[in-house]
Design an enzyme around this catalytic site. Structure first.
Site, PDB file in Angstrom:
ATOM      1  N   LYS A  73      -5.842 -10.202  -6.961  1.00 61.75           N
ATOM      2  CA  LYS A  73      -6.983 -10.309  -6.074  1.00 61.75           C
ATOM      3  C   LYS A  73      -8.118  -9.394  -6.535  1.00 61.75           C
ATOM      4  O   LYS A  73      -7.883  -8.271  -6.970  1.00 61.75           O
ATOM      5  CB  LYS A  73      -6.553  -9.921  -4.651  1.00 61.75           C
ATOM      6  CG  LYS A  73      -7.618 -10.093  -3.593  1.00 61.75           C
ATOM      7  CD  LYS A  73      -7.072  -9.683  -2.238  1.00 61.75           C
ATOM      8  CE  LYS A  73      -8.150  -9.739  -1.178  1.00 61.75           C
ATOM      9  NZ  LYS A  73      -7.655  -9.286   0.143  1.00 61.75           N
ATOM     10  N   LYS A  82     -11.945  -3.609  -4.881  1.00 55.15           N
ATOM     11  CA  LYS A  82     -12.762  -2.439  -5.200  1.00 55.15           C
ATOM     12  C   LYS A  82     -11.924  -1.347  -5.838  1.00 55.15           C
ATOM     13  O   LYS A  82     -12.455  -0.405  -6.414  1.00 55.15           O
ATOM     14  CB  LYS A  82     -13.451  -1.918  -3.944  1.00 55.15           C
ATOM     15  CG  LYS A  82     -12.560  -1.683  -2.770  1.00 55.15           C
ATOM     16  CD  LYS A  82     -13.359  -1.689  -1.491  1.00 55.15           C
ATOM     17  CE  LYS A  82     -12.578  -2.191  -0.306  1.00 55.15           C
ATOM     18  NZ  LYS A  82     -13.394  -2.615   0.803  1.00 55.15           N
ATOM     19  N   LYS A  86       0.818  -1.216   0.000  1.00 59.00           N
ATOM     20  CA  LYS A  86       0.000   0.000   0.000  1.00 59.00           C
ATOM     21  C   LYS A  86       0.849   1.262   0.000  1.00 59.00           C
ATOM     22  O   LYS A  86       0.482   2.263  -0.616  1.00 59.00           O
ATOM     23  CB  LYS A  86      -0.940  -0.006   1.210  1.00 59.00           C
ATOM     24  CG  LYS A  86      -2.037  -1.054   1.124  1.00 59.00           C
ATOM     25  CD  LYS A  86      -2.965  -0.998   2.321  1.00 59.00           C
ATOM     26  CE  LYS A  86      -4.066  -2.044   2.201  1.00 59.00           C
ATOM     27  NZ  LYS A  86      -5.004  -2.003   3.353  1.00 59.00           N
TER      28      LYS A  86
END
Length: 344
Positions: free
Chosen positions: A206, A209, A114
């Site tokens: 994966k 969203k 991230k």
């Protein structure tokens, strides 16, 4: 006294719920109610480790609570609440910040993913949030945590923090009349197919969203039947027929993903699905998968919409759940304060 078998898990309200959330977590929560005390949290404090629009954060919190209930979690028999209503989560997380080591946090794969090359500019919360995750679980002395493959590292860190707390404060734990292991070593619960649902456009990534490659990559729980059918029929596959045995799915990520989704939605094993569809091509399999997905997800979506349309009902459930969670959390923190040496 032995620890009570208790499940804790939570979902972060940071975007619209999708099929990966449903199959990887929410659907798995329901059967655990038969064997455990269950505490299911909307982890809104985790969500703000990156910027969230306050209105969106509230909406997504309602939707996750609605998803739990629509899937079959019973809020009268078990606990559903949002994390920020129980301040003890933050208090225990601070104590764990003082137990955990910087090196442990810096090795967390999700933080590296991230933060990327921008690690100097991300929030301190994003770096330290595994301590909060450990606090979420251990505040209730949770013994079992349903997790996907990508969360196992964080659960291992929670176990490390529990072990170090037990070791560092061992004399005080004993002096205060507690068992040698004050915090349990929570065990992962990883069951069934599709523990990690992948993108419909790339079986090596994966489902997310934040998927930016295509709006066809992710099935959202609020998608209508036509949209679900379209996304599945256009999902990336390959030219070969489905194998009759699981070994034949090796090195075929898109095929493995679609078969895993079918198995999870139908409560069957991958082997059972392949026994039925082995030898058939995706021209036959995809329509069957689409019909199944619509039949399962339509009921979930309809009930979610009904619940979200009545926010007062959800707020009542969350407040009641927080009151019950706080009773457990407050007791744990009284004990922790004594062990650490805080005056109260």
């Amino acid at each position: 006294m032995p620890f009570t078998d208790r499940v804790f898990s939570g979902i972060k309200p940071s975007g619209d719920l999708h099929l990966g959330n449903y199959l990887g977590a929410i659907r798995r929560f329901v059967p655990l109610q038969n064997d455990f005390e269950c505490i299911y949290c909307v982890v809104d404090m985790h969500a703000i480790t990156v910027w969230q629009d306050p209105a969106d954060l509230k909406r997504w919190t309602y939707e996750i609570a609605a998803a739990y209930i629509a899937a079959g979690v019973d809020p009268s028999a078990h606990i559903i609440f949002n994390q920020s209503q129980v301040a003890e989560h933050a208090e225990l997380a601070w104590i764990f910040n003082c137990v955990a080591r910087m090196g442990w946090m810096s090795r967390m794969t999700q933080f590296k993913d991230k933060a990327g090359k921008n690690s100097e500019n991300v929030s301190l919360g994003l770096f330290a949030y595994p301590s909060l995750m450990a606090a979420d679980i251990l505040l209730y002395k949770g013994t079992h945590v349903p997790v996907g493959d990508d969360q196992k590292q964080h659960l291992e860190l929670s176990r490390d923090i529990a072990a170090k707390f037990n070791h560092d404060f061992a004399p005080s734990i004993a002096a205060n009349g507690f068992e040698e292991e004050f915090f349990p070593q929570p065990e992962p619960v990883i069951t069934g197919p599709a523990t990690r649902v992948m993108s419909l456009r790339d079986g090596t990534k994966k489902m997310s969203k934040s998927e930016s490659s295509s709006d066809m990559a992710t099935i959202y729980l609020m998608d209508d039947a036509e949209t679900i059918t379209k996304k599945i029929k256009k999902a990336k596959s390959d030219a070969d027929a489905l194998p009759s045995e699981e070994k034949g799915l090796e090195h075929r990520p898109e095929a493995a993903n679609l078969v895993g989704i079918y198995a999870a939605l139908s409560d069957r094993s991958v082997a059972e699905v392949l026994a039925e569809y082995g030898g058939q091509g995706f021209g036959a399999f995809k329509p069957a998968l689409a019909d199944l997905a619509v039949s399962v997800l339509a009921t979930q979506a309809d009930e979610m919409r009904r619940l979200v349309a009545d926010p007062a009902q959800i707020e009542t459930i969350l407040r009641n759940g927080a009151d019950r969670a706080r009773e457990i959390a407050a007791r744990t923190m009284l004990e922790v304060r004594d062990i650490v040496g805080f005056i109260r």
